[in-house]
Design a protein around this motif. Structure first.
Motif, short mmCIF file in Angstrom:
data_model
loop_
_atom_site.label_atom_id
_atom_site.label_comp_id
_atom_site.label_asym_id
_atom_site.label_seq_id
_atom_site.Cartn_x
_atom_site.Cartn_y
_atom_site.Cartn_z
N LEU A 104 8.69 -18.42 12.12
CA LEU A 104 8.81 -16.81 11.24
C LEU A 104 7.00 -16.90 11.10
O LEU A 104 6.12 -15.54 11.36
N ILE A 105 6.70 -17.99 10.79
CA ILE A 105 4.93 -18.26 10.28
C ILE A 105 4.63 -17.78 12.05
O ILE A 105 3.27 -17.25 11.46
N SER A 106 4.36 -18.23 12.96
CA SER A 106 4.13 -17.85 14.42
C SER A 106 4.00 -16.98 14.73
O SER A 106 2.76 -16.51 14.57
N LEU A 107 5.23 -15.96 14.55
CA LEU A 107 5.23 -14.41 14.98
C LEU A 107 4.34 -13.59 13.77
O LEU A 107 3.32 -12.93 14.41
N GLU A 108 4.61 -13.90 12.74
CA GLU A 108 3.60 -13.45 11.77
C GLU A 108 2.01 -13.56 11.73
O GLU A 108 1.43 -12.73 11.45
N SER A 109 1.71 -14.71 12.02
CA SER A 109 0.19 -14.63 12.25
C SER A 109 -0.41 -14.78 13.03
O SER A 109 -1.48 -14.44 13.48
N GLN A 110 0.85 -14.39 14.31
CA GLN A 110 -0.35 -13.34 15.50
C GLN A 110 0.07 -11.92 16.28
O GLN A 110 -0.51 -11.41 16.67
N ALA A 111 1.07 -11.66 14.86
CA ALA A 111 1.96 -10.05 15.39
C ALA A 111 0.10 -9.59 15.25
O ALA A 111 -0.14 -9.85 13.83
N SER A 112 -0.04 -8.48 15.26
CA SER A 112 -0.72 -7.10 14.62
C SER A 112 -0.82 -6.55 13.74
O SER A 112 -1.34 -5.62 13.01
N SER A 113 1.98 -6.10 13.78
CA SER A 113 1.69 -5.45 12.27
C SER A 113 3.32 -5.94 11.86
O SER A 113 3.45 -6.93 12.59
N ALA A 114 3.06 -5.76 10.83
CA ALA A 114 4.81 -5.65 10.06
C ALA A 114 5.37 -5.30 9.61
O ALA A 114 4.35 -3.85 8.82
N ARG A 115 6.87 -4.37 10.12
CA ARG A 115 7.09 -3.25 8.82
C ARG A 115 8.46 -4.43 8.18
O ARG A 115 8.88 -4.83 8.75
N THR A 116 8.83 -4.01 7.16
CA THR A 116 9.65 -5.13 5.98
C THR A 116 10.40 -3.99 4.91
O THR A 116 9.58 -3.40 4.35
N LEU A 117 11.13 -4.46 5.15
CA LEU A 117 12.78 -3.72 3.51
C LEU A 117 13.11 -4.44 2.40
O LEU A 117 13.38 -5.57 3.39
N GLU A 118 12.35 -4.92 1.54
CA GLU A 118 13.28 -6.04 1.15
C GLU A 118 13.78 -5.27 -0.07
O GLU A 118 13.90 -4.20 -0.79
N THR A 119 14.99 -5.99 -0.38
CA THR A 119 16.08 -5.27 -1.46
C THR A 119 16.64 -5.71 -2.73
O THR A 119 16.55 -5.34 -3.64
N THR A 120 15.61 -7.21 -2.77
CA THR A 120 15.82 -8.12 -3.90
C THR A 120 14.59 -8.93 -4.28
O THR A 120 14.91 -9.22 -5.50
N VAL A 121 13.75 -8.93 -3.34
CA VAL A 121 12.85 -9.99 -3.86
C VAL A 121 11.09 -8.68 -3.12
O VAL A 121 11.68 -8.94 -2.58
N VAL A 122 10.04 -9.47 -3.80
CA VAL A 122 8.78 -8.99 -3.52
C VAL A 122 9.47 -9.90 -1.87
O VAL A 122 8.99 -11.39 -2.13
N PRO A 123 8.87 -9.50 -1.01
CA PRO A 123 7.72 -10.11 0.16
C PRO A 123 7.58 -10.86 0.08
O PRO A 123 6.36 -10.83 -0.83
N GLY A 124 7.87 -12.21 0.56
CA GLY A 124 6.68 -14.01 0.55
C GLY A 124 5.41 -13.77 0.76
O GLY A 124 4.51 -14.20 0.23
N LEU A 125 4.76 -12.08 1.58
CA LEU A 125 3.32 -11.87 1.81
C LEU A 125 2.89 -11.26 0.83
O LEU A 125 1.48 -11.69 0.99
N LEU A 126 3.88 -11.05 -0.19
CA LEU A 126 3.06 -10.11 -1.32
C LEU A 126 3.13 -10.53 -3.17
O LEU A 126 3.26 -10.46 -3.55
N GLN A 127 3.51 -12.35 -2.70
CA GLN A 127 4.47 -12.51 -4.08
C GLN A 127 2.80 -13.87 -4.60
O GLN A 127 2.46 -14.21 -4.10
N THR A 128 2.82 -13.57 -5.79
CA THR A 128 1.59 -14.70 -6.87
C THR A 128 3.33 -16.10 -6.53
O THR A 128 3.56 -16.50 -6.42
N PRO A 129 1.89 -17.04 -6.87
CA PRO A 129 2.28 -18.47 -6.97
C PRO A 129 3.56 -18.64 -7.67
O PRO A 129 4.58 -19.54 -6.90
N ASP A 130 3.39 -18.00 -9.29
CA ASP A 130 4.94 -18.19 -10.07
C ASP A 130 6.18 -17.71 -9.39
O ASP A 130 6.81 -18.29 -9.38
N TYR A 131 6.26 -16.01 -9.45
CA TYR A 131 6.64 -16.32 -8.95
C TYR A 131 7.17 -16.51 -7.59
O TYR A 131 8.92 -16.51 -7.54
N ALA A 132 6.68 -16.96 -6.40
CA ALA A 132 7.40 -17.44 -4.92
C ALA A 132 7.77 -19.24 -6.07
O ALA A 132 9.01 -19.29 -5.43
N ARG A 133 7.47 -19.83 -7.30
CA ARG A 133 8.15 -20.88 -7.21
C ARG A 133 9.63 -20.70 -7.75
O ARG A 133 10.87 -21.70 -7.76
#
Length: 286
Positions: A104-133
């Protein structure tokens, strides 16, 4: 529908096999031309073996490939060498991360764009450290604190793709429930909502909220990510995460269905401006 995480390696093998067939060569003949054993060509073409960029170049030369578009396709599938900009930084966490997460990280690092739907938590790319923890502790309660900290490091390191010279174009649709679930407590959630507002200001980020008042929607089936790659539609892939694994969808009919679903969700969601206003009201920030 496939469960293997080796998406890019398998696609590369399929393309190299197609180019060999176009050149009128059998697998043993191709192996002789480049001085390999036939089993190596077979492993590459079936995606069972990783391949170095230099090996791909030898095969392309043997197949007489000079078409710039074909070269671009194979280059994209091969991916950049690990020394280019430290793109393979996650290898330092190999003992901690399962293969599907590394992919997943490899795809993410080489992609030109990503479209994501999240229904329960903030997407990982947008999380703060405390929220991620807080999310990691809730999902993996059995892990010791040191491993939780390492997973949070990985989550935050992934966010470099949004600050790169050629940043990932991110479009995210969040269900309103994501904003109202107090992950980690009131203060952590407030800081998380503040970060969402800041990231939403980036020119390459489109953040929209799907309000409760929109009622039932197609996203109720669950979150997903659609990765796209520079100039090459055939590389697009949908990723659906489960508790213990990830599912990769690549068939054209699947991609078409998820593309249509995301477009519908964006149309039902609030505009980026309205979404930011709602985030600010919920978090009592700005």
């Amino acid at each position: 529908m496939r469960h293997s995480p080796a998406v890019r390696r398998r696609k590369l093998g399929e393309e190299l096999r197609r180019l060999r067939d176009r050149a009128g060569l059998t697998s043993p003949e191709a192996a002789r031309l480049v001085g390999w054993h036939q089993s190596k060509v077979s492993r590459i073409e079936t995606g069972r073996s990783a391949v170095k960029p230099s090996d791909v170049t030898r095969l392309l030369d043997a197949y007489g490939v000079t078409d710039p578009q074909l070269m671009e396709l194979v280059d994209a599938l091969t991916g950049p060498p690990a020394h280019e900009g430290g793109r393979h930084w996650w290898h330092a966490y190999r003992g901690l991360l399962p293969p599907q997460y590394r992919d997943l990280i490899s795809l993410e690092s080489q992609a030109s764009s990503a479209r994501t739907l999240e229904t329960t938590v903030v997407p990982g790319l947008l999380q703060t450290p405390d929220y991620a923890r807080a999310v990691t502790r809730a999902a993996l309660a059995h892990l010791p604190a040191t491993k939780v900290d390492s997973l949070v490091e990985v989550r935050i390191a992934r966010q470099k793709v949004l600050r790169a010279a050629a940043p990932l174009e991110l479009s995210a649709v969040l269900d309103e429930a994501v904003l109202r679930r107090p992950v980690g407590g009131r203060q952590i959630m407030k800081e998380q909502l503040r970060k969402l507002l800041a990231v939403a200001e980036l020119p390459h980020v489109r953040l929209q909220v799907l309000p409760f008042e929109s009622g039932a929607h197609i996203g109720l089936t669950g979150p997903f990510i659609i990765f796209s790659f520079p100039n090459i539609v055939d590389l697009n892939v949908v990723v659906i995460d489960h508790l213990t694994s990830s599912l990769y969808l690549e068939r054209k009919e699947d991609l078409k269905a998820y593309d249509a679903a995301f477009n519908t969700l964006q149309a039902q969601a609030l505009s980026p401006q309205e979404s930011s206003a709602l985030i600010a009201r919920i978090g009592d920030v700005r």
